[in-house]
Design a protein around this motif. Structure first.
Motif, PDB file in Angstrom:
ATOM      1  N   VAL A  29     -26.278   7.809 -41.791  1.00  0.00           N
ATOM      2  CA  VAL A  29     -25.809   6.453 -42.074  1.00  0.00           C
ATOM      3  C   VAL A  29     -24.370   6.332 -41.585  1.00  0.00           C
ATOM      4  CG1 VAL A  29     -25.219   4.818 -43.919  1.00  0.00           C
ATOM      5  CG2 VAL A  29     -27.318   6.187 -44.075  1.00  0.00           C
ATOM      6  N   GLU A  35     -27.914  -2.774 -38.927  1.00  0.00           N
ATOM      7  CA  GLU A  35     -27.984  -3.690 -40.067  1.00  0.00           C
ATOM      8  C   GLU A  35     -29.249  -3.464 -40.906  1.00  0.00           C
ATOM      9  OE1 GLU A  35     -25.606  -5.856 -41.045  1.00  0.00           O
ATOM     10  OE2 GLU A  35     -24.337  -5.194 -39.410  1.00  0.00           O
ATOM     11  N   ARG A  86     -26.510  -3.623 -46.794  1.00  0.00           N
ATOM     12  CA  ARG A  86     -26.920  -3.207 -45.452  1.00  0.00           C
ATOM     13  C   ARG A  86     -26.013  -2.072 -44.986  1.00  0.00           C
ATOM     14  NH1 ARG A  86     -30.465  -6.826 -43.674  1.00  0.00           N
ATOM     15  NH2 ARG A  86     -30.305  -8.984 -44.277  1.00  0.00           N
ATOM     16  N   CYS A  87     -26.593  -1.157 -44.228  1.00  0.00           N
ATOM     17  CA  CYS A  87     -25.742  -0.164 -43.574  1.00  0.00           C
ATOM     18  C   CYS A  87     -25.595  -0.600 -42.118  1.00  0.00           C
ATOM     19  CB  CYS A  87     -26.297   1.254 -43.710  1.00  0.00           C
ATOM     20  SG  CYS A  87     -27.792   1.608 -42.800  1.00  0.00           S
ATOM     21  N   ASP A  88     -24.430  -0.370 -41.550  1.00  0.00           N
ATOM     22  CA  ASP A  88     -24.169  -0.828 -40.185  1.00  0.00           C
ATOM     23  C   ASP A  88     -25.122  -0.176 -39.185  1.00  0.00           C
ATOM     24  OD1 ASP A  88     -22.130  -2.587 -40.886  1.00  0.00           O
ATOM     25  OD2 ASP A  88     -20.598  -1.047 -40.729  1.00  0.00           O
ATOM     26  N   GLU A 142     -21.177   3.621 -41.474  1.00  0.00           N
ATOM     27  CA  GLU A 142     -20.570   2.375 -41.945  1.00  0.00           C
ATOM     28  C   GLU A 142     -19.264   2.195 -41.186  1.00  0.00           C
ATOM     29  OE1 GLU A 142     -20.325  -1.117 -44.066  1.00  0.00           O
ATOM     30  OE2 GLU A 142     -22.010   0.270 -43.962  1.00  0.00           O
ATOM     31  N   TYR A 183     -28.123   3.114 -38.860  1.00  0.00           N
ATOM     32  CA  TYR A 183     -28.914   4.219 -39.384  1.00  0.00           C
ATOM     33  C   TYR A 183     -29.421   4.960 -38.151  1.00  0.00           C
ATOM     34  CZ  TYR A 183     -32.384   6.669 -42.237  1.00  0.00           C
ATOM     35  OH  TYR A 183     -33.134   7.624 -42.876  1.00  0.00           O
ATOM     36  N   HIS A 186     -18.851  -2.776 -33.506  1.00  0.00           N
ATOM     37  CA  HIS A 186     -20.268  -2.556 -33.812  1.00  0.00           C
ATOM     38  C   HIS A 186     -21.115  -2.753 -32.552  1.00  0.00           C
ATOM     39  CE1 HIS A 186     -23.684  -3.433 -36.926  1.00  0.00           C
ATOM     40  NE2 HIS A 186     -24.080  -2.648 -35.956  1.00  0.00           N
ATOM     41  N   ILE A 214     -30.829  -2.175 -47.343  1.00  0.00           N
ATOM     42  CA  ILE A 214     -30.955  -1.093 -48.305  1.00  0.00           C
ATOM     43  C   ILE A 214     -31.521  -1.679 -49.594  1.00  0.00           C
ATOM     44  CG2 ILE A 214     -29.702   0.641 -49.651  1.00  0.00           C
ATOM     45  CD1 ILE A 214     -27.625   0.631 -47.354  1.00  0.00           C
TER      46      ILE A 214
END
Length: 93
Positions: free
Chosen positions: A80, A53, A70-72, A82, A74, A36, A56
């Motif tokens: 999006v 992070e 949370r999406c990793d 992940e 955006y 990440h 959502i």
């Protein structure tokens, strides 16, 4: 920017390229948080805008609930991402 089909296709191509660069540059088998951080840096180097992070919201019957979803990443207000990290990919069958 307009969210045309061509724009999204190009954005996906750029993000995939960034992910492949991270994959080629660091060893496999590390924690997801390592990939990440590296992918965030690679996106910055490529001048691709993103939010990390992103919370959502969860709405149920008109109520906003506390969810911890949370999406990793955006990316460019359009995509999006992940992230997942595994030791090996096993066949489904």
């Amino acid at each position: 920017m307009s969210l045309t089909k061509g724009y999204l296709k190009d954005l996906v191509y750029q993000v995939n390229g960034a992910a492949i660069e991270v994959h080629k540059s660091i060893d496999p088998g590390l924690l997801e948080c390592v990939y990440h951080q590296c992918l965030k840096k690679e996106l910055e180097l490529r001048k691709i805008n993103f939010v990390s992070e992103l919370s959502i919201p969860l709405k149920y019957k008109g109520f906003e609930l506390d969810s911890k979803l949370r999406c990793d990443l955006y990316i460019e207000n359009a995509l999006v991402v992940e992230l997942k990290s595994v030791n090996e990919i096993t066949p489904i069958c």
